[in-house]
Scaffold this active site. Structure first.
Site, short mmCIF file in Angstrom:
data_model
loop_
_atom_site.label_atom_id
_atom_site.label_comp_id
_atom_site.label_asym_id
_atom_site.label_seq_id
_atom_site.Cartn_x
_atom_site.Cartn_y
_atom_site.Cartn_z
N ASN A 6 0.86 -1.19 0.00
CA ASN A 6 0.00 0.00 0.00
C ASN A 6 0.89 1.24 0.00
OD1 ASN A 6 -1.85 2.02 0.41
ND2 ASN A 6 -2.44 1.40 2.47
N LYS A 8 0.00 4.26 -0.33
CA LYS A 8 -0.69 5.45 0.19
C LYS A 8 -0.43 6.61 -0.80
CE LYS A 8 -0.34 3.47 4.73
NZ LYS A 8 -0.33 3.63 6.16
N HIS A 85 -9.70 1.41 5.04
CA HIS A 85 -8.42 1.70 5.70
C HIS A 85 -8.66 2.78 6.76
CE1 HIS A 85 -4.32 2.89 6.46
NE2 HIS A 85 -3.94 1.77 5.89
N GLU A 156 -5.38 -4.40 11.09
CA GLU A 156 -4.39 -3.33 11.20
C GLU A 156 -4.70 -2.48 12.43
OE1 GLU A 156 -2.35 -2.04 7.29
OE2 GLU A 156 -4.18 -0.91 7.50
N GLY A 162 2.46 2.98 10.99
CA GLY A 162 3.47 4.03 10.83
C GLY A 162 4.18 4.43 12.11
N SER A 193 3.26 -1.41 10.74
CA SER A 193 4.70 -1.42 11.07
C SER A 193 5.37 -2.78 10.89
CB SER A 193 4.94 -0.92 12.50
OG SER A 193 4.62 0.46 12.59
N GLY A 214 2.83 -0.77 4.50
CA GLY A 214 2.80 0.65 4.13
C GLY A 214 4.22 1.12 3.87
N GLY A 215 4.84 1.71 4.90
CA GLY A 215 6.19 2.28 4.77
C GLY A 215 7.19 1.35 4.10
#
Ligand code: 13P
Length: 230
Positions: A6, A8, A85, A156, A162, A193, A214-215
Site C-alpha cells: 500500500n 498510500k 483503511h 491493522e 506508521g 509497522s 505501508g512504509g
C-alpha cells in the site's frame, strides 16, 4: 504468503517508474499485490504483480465528479481493492455502512475487497478490541456466503500504523483466531509497522496468511529482505 503493498499517497511519477522497474526485478515466490496511487495504476503492466487500488468510489459509473468506479478499475486490470483503511475512516469519515456499499460494488465487478479493521490506542487501553473488530466486521453481514468468503480481512491496529510499534504475536493471534472462528474461509492479513526487522517474530503467528505493508513497501531493498525472511 500474500503481500499487499500500500503506497498510500507517495511517489511522484519518475520515482514511481523507477520503483516499479526495481519491483519487477525482484525474485520471490510470494504473491504480491501492488496498490499504488490511482494515477499510476494504468502504467503497471507486469506479469509478476497483481494490481490493487487503495479505495474505490461509492457509485457505479455515471455523473459523479472525482469518483472512480469499480468497473473502471476492473477495466484496467485491477483485481483487488483496499476498503475501510483507517486513514479513509479518519480523514474522510468513512463509516461501516459506506464501506459495506463499496464492498458490494467491488464484488459486483469481481474485484476482491481487502477490508481493513483494527482498534485505536484508546480502544485497546479500554479492553475494547473485540467489540471494535466485531462492529467493523458487520460490513460483511448480509453478503451471500459465496461472496463473503472471497473478502480478504486485514487486521491493522490503528496505533501500529506508521509508528514502529506492533502488538505481541499472541495478541495478533487472539484477534485473528476470533475472526477465523466466524470467517473460516477468508484470507487473514496483518498490517501495521511490519518490516524486515520484526518479520521473524511475526512469522511465528499461527494465523497470519500475509501482510499489508505501508512504509516498507516503498523501499525495494528492505522489501526484498522482508520477502526472503517471510
Ligand atoms: P505501515 O506499514 O507504514 O505501518 O502502514 C501500514 C498500513 O497502513 C498499510 O495499509
Amino acid at each position: 504468503m500474500k503481500i499487499v503493498l500500500n503506497h498510500k499517497c507517495n511517489l511522484k511519477k519518475e520515482e514511481f517508474l523507477s520503483y516499479f522497474r526495481k519491483l519487477n526485478e525482484m525474485k520471490t515466490n510470494h504473491e504480491m499485490v501492488l496498490c499504488p496511487s490511482f494515477i499510476y495504476l494504468s502504467m503497471c503492466d507486469s506479469s509478476k504483480l497483481l494490481l490493487g487500488s487503495q479505495d474505490v468510489g461509492s457509485y457505479d459509473c455515471g455523473a459523479h465528479t472525482g469518483d472512480i468506479a469499480a468497473a473502471q478499475l476492473k477495466s484496467i486490470g485491477v483485481d483487488y481493492a483496499i476498503v475501510g483503511h483507517s486513514e479513509r475512516r479518519l480523514n474522510h469519515n468513512e463509516d461501516d455502512g459506506l464501506i459495506c456499499e463499496k464492498i458490494n460494488l467491488l464484488l459486483k465487478d469481481e474485484i476482491v475487497p481487502i477490508l481493513c479493521i483494527g482498534e485505536t490506542k484508546e480502544e485497546r487501553a479500554q479492553g475494547q478490541i473485540h467489540r471494535k473488530i466485531e462492529r467493523q466486521l458487520q460490513a460483511l453481514n448480509g453478503l451471500e456466503q459465496r461472496k463473503r468468503d472471497k473478502i480478504i480481512i486485514a487486521y491493522e491496529p490503528v496505533w501500529a500504523i506508521g509508528t514502529g510499534e506492533i502488538p505481541e504475536v499472541f495478541e495478533i493471534d487472539e484477534v485473528l483466531a476470533y475472526i477465523r472462528e466466524k470467517y473460516p474461509k477468508n484470507i487473514l492479513l496483518y498490517g501495521g509497522s511490519a518490516n524486515e526487522k520484526n518479520i521473524c517474530n511475526l512469522k511465528t503467528s499461527k494465523y497470519i496468511e500475509g501482510y499489508l505493508l505501508g512504509g516498507l513497501s516503498l523501499s525495494p531493498e528492505k522489501l526484498q529482505i522482508f520477502l526472503e525472511l517471510c
